[in-house]
Design a protein around this motif. Sequence first.
Motif, short mmCIF file in Angstrom:
data_model
loop_
_atom_site.label_atom_id
_atom_site.label_comp_id
_atom_site.label_asym_id
_atom_site.label_seq_id
_atom_site.Cartn_x
_atom_site.Cartn_y
_atom_site.Cartn_z
N ARG A 1 -10.66 -20.39 -2.57
CA ARG A 1 -10.37 -19.93 -3.93
C ARG A 1 -10.16 -21.07 -4.92
O ARG A 1 -10.08 -20.85 -6.12
CB ARG A 1 -9.12 -19.05 -3.93
CG ARG A 1 -9.31 -17.78 -3.14
CD ARG A 1 -8.14 -16.88 -3.36
NE ARG A 1 -6.91 -17.53 -2.96
CZ ARG A 1 -5.78 -17.43 -3.59
NH1 ARG A 1 -5.70 -16.72 -4.70
NH2 ARG A 1 -4.70 -18.03 -3.14
N GLY B 1 -1.68 -11.44 1.74
CA GLY B 1 -2.17 -11.61 0.38
C GLY B 1 -3.59 -11.06 0.36
O GLY B 1 -4.28 -11.13 1.36
N ALA B 2 -4.01 -10.49 -0.74
CA ALA B 2 -5.38 -9.97 -0.82
C ALA B 2 -6.08 -10.60 -2.01
O ALA B 2 -5.52 -10.64 -3.10
CB ALA B 2 -5.34 -8.45 -0.97
N TYR B 3 -7.25 -11.13 -1.78
CA TYR B 3 -7.98 -11.84 -2.84
C TYR B 3 -9.45 -11.50 -2.81
O TYR B 3 -10.03 -11.31 -1.75
CB TYR B 3 -7.87 -13.36 -2.66
CG TYR B 3 -6.49 -13.83 -2.31
CD1 TYR B 3 -5.51 -13.97 -3.30
CD2 TYR B 3 -6.14 -14.13 -0.99
CE1 TYR B 3 -4.24 -14.39 -2.98
CE2 TYR B 3 -4.87 -14.56 -0.66
CZ TYR B 3 -3.92 -14.69 -1.66
OH TYR B 3 -2.67 -15.10 -1.34
N THR C 1 -13.88 -9.79 -0.06
CA THR C 1 -12.45 -9.54 -0.18
C THR C 1 -11.75 -10.14 1.03
O THR C 1 -12.11 -9.82 2.17
CB THR C 1 -12.16 -8.03 -0.26
OG1 THR C 1 -12.82 -7.52 -1.42
CG2 THR C 1 -10.67 -7.74 -0.36
N THR D 1 0.49 -2.66 -3.37
CA THR D 1 -0.83 -3.30 -3.31
C THR D 1 -1.69 -2.44 -2.40
O THR D 1 -1.33 -2.20 -1.25
CB THR D 1 -0.74 -4.73 -2.75
OG1 THR D 1 0.19 -5.46 -3.52
CG2 THR D 1 -2.09 -5.42 -2.79
N ASP E 1 -5.65 -6.33 -11.03
CA ASP E 1 -6.45 -6.86 -9.92
C ASP E 1 -5.72 -8.03 -9.25
O ASP E 1 -4.57 -8.31 -9.59
CB ASP E 1 -7.86 -7.22 -10.39
CG ASP E 1 -7.89 -8.42 -11.33
OD1 ASP E 1 -6.82 -9.05 -11.54
OD2 ASP E 1 -8.97 -8.74 -11.85
N ASP E 2 -6.40 -8.72 -8.31
CA ASP E 2 -5.75 -9.79 -7.55
C ASP E 2 -5.46 -11.01 -8.43
O ASP E 2 -4.73 -11.90 -8.02
CB ASP E 2 -6.62 -10.19 -6.35
CG ASP E 2 -8.00 -10.65 -6.77
OD1 ASP E 2 -8.61 -9.98 -7.63
OD2 ASP E 2 -8.46 -11.68 -6.26
N LYS E 3 -6.04 -11.06 -9.61
CA LYS E 3 -5.76 -12.18 -10.52
C LYS E 3 -4.79 -11.75 -11.61
O LYS E 3 -4.69 -12.39 -12.65
CB LYS E 3 -7.06 -12.72 -11.10
CG LYS E 3 -7.82 -13.56 -10.08
CD LYS E 3 -9.31 -13.39 -10.19
CE LYS E 3 -10.01 -13.90 -8.95
NZ LYS E 3 -10.50 -12.80 -8.09
N THR F 1 -11.91 -3.12 -3.05
CA THR F 1 -11.12 -3.86 -4.06
C THR F 1 -9.62 -3.74 -3.79
O THR F 1 -9.11 -2.64 -3.62
CB THR F 1 -11.39 -3.28 -5.48
OG1 THR F 1 -12.78 -3.10 -5.64
CG2 THR F 1 -10.85 -4.21 -6.56
N PRO F 2 -8.90 -4.86 -3.74
CA PRO F 2 -7.43 -4.80 -3.66
C PRO F 2 -6.85 -4.68 -5.08
O PRO F 2 -7.29 -5.38 -5.98
CB PRO F 2 -7.05 -6.14 -3.04
CG PRO F 2 -8.20 -7.06 -3.27
CD PRO F 2 -9.40 -6.24 -3.66
N GLU G 1 -3.05 -3.69 -7.51
CA GLU G 1 -1.62 -3.40 -7.52
C GLU G 1 -1.42 -2.24 -8.48
O GLU G 1 -1.96 -2.25 -9.58
CB GLU G 1 -0.87 -4.65 -8.01
CG GLU G 1 0.52 -4.74 -7.46
CD GLU G 1 1.18 -6.06 -7.81
OE1 GLU G 1 1.28 -6.92 -6.93
OE2 GLU G 1 1.58 -6.21 -8.97
#
Length: 353
Positions: free
Chosen positions: A84, A101-103, A113, A255, A283-285, A296-297, A299
């Motif tokens: 990343r 953690g999910a990215y 993912t 999440t 989203d993850d960002k 898609t991960p 929150e």
Amino acid sequence: SALVKKLFLQGKVVTINQEIDFALAEEIAMEYDVICELEEKIDVIEELLKEEEEDASTLKPRPPVVCVMGHVDHGKTSLLDAIRKENVISGEAGGITQHIGAYVVDIKGEKITFLDTPGHEAFTSMRMRGAMSTDIAILVVAADDGVMPQTVEAINHAKAAKIPIIVAINKIDKPSANIERVKQELTEYELIPEDWGGDTIFVPVSAHTKEGIGTLLEMILLTAEVGELKENPDRKARGLVIEARLDKGKGPIATLLVQKGTLKVGDHIAVGSSYGKVRAMTDDKARKIRSAGPSTPVEILGLDNVPNAGDIFVATDNDKDARRFAETFISEGRERLIEQTKAKLSLEDLFTQ
Ligand code: GTP
Ligand code: MG
């Protein structure tokens, strides 16, 4: 004969009617128990998720979900970090991963993912969930340390979940790195490199120098391609809880990994035994988003309670259905899962005292 073979591969020669000591018996029993329990959990979840087969014409390609597993400190988070190109380990307490953690990573237009998992022995259930919710496992083994107890555990989880394993031999920049030894050790677990006549992909990498990272990503995309991963994005969402917590100001935060369909802000949703309406989604960002498709991960905010990691979520037509699903989940699925988890936990307590 399976046990005799297994012991033989560990360098212990025994006959079929020989006695073994208690410690060894216990070690073997634990390992087999973990596999059986995981299979049972998958059965329970599959039963809950059972539904009509999707019409093939509705299916569209989706990104692979890849879980990074391995022994503590072998460099899982560093490797993801190198992928990343952002620094997350410095933000973790003591550099030890506490949660999954999910990215999402974009490799030349192709998304992958990633789920990070902790390597510490106390987090067996998190590694299990990691393996259960993914398409591919990346087994990280440090070249200077070799195969360790949680390496073996991760192999067992991936095998029980029937997902392909790609081996990343990490820390090859270290002078004490021994790639051949890692390959040799893994043959005992039926992970044979392609250049030794087997069918497991091994990629030597260094999270520090970034050597091999490009190849690892290529191998992931290649493996994903073979799997022809597809889902119908145009239906109500379903998926799994990766982690959840209570925020004092915002309430329950979960999440989720969307596995099927598309989750939208405003959707009614049952998450394990909790339910509610998706009030906000990031989203993850940490960017605000309105909808999230398969793999898609995200929150989400808006639940009445904090669900459990590993719970299933489903989007429903209305509030009543969401509540009913949550209630069914409590009565049918969750109790059994809790029972199994309890049994497992008490076993763990017993053996760590
Ligand atoms: P847990 O999440 O606690 O299981 O650990 P982890 O597997 O995520 O390991 P982490 O990425 O936190 O790295 C552990 C240590 O190994 C850190 O000090 C890293 O700097 C170091 N490390 C990771 N990758 C490499 C590598 O490629 N080369 C060298 N030399 N050190 C590395
Ligand atoms: Mg980590």
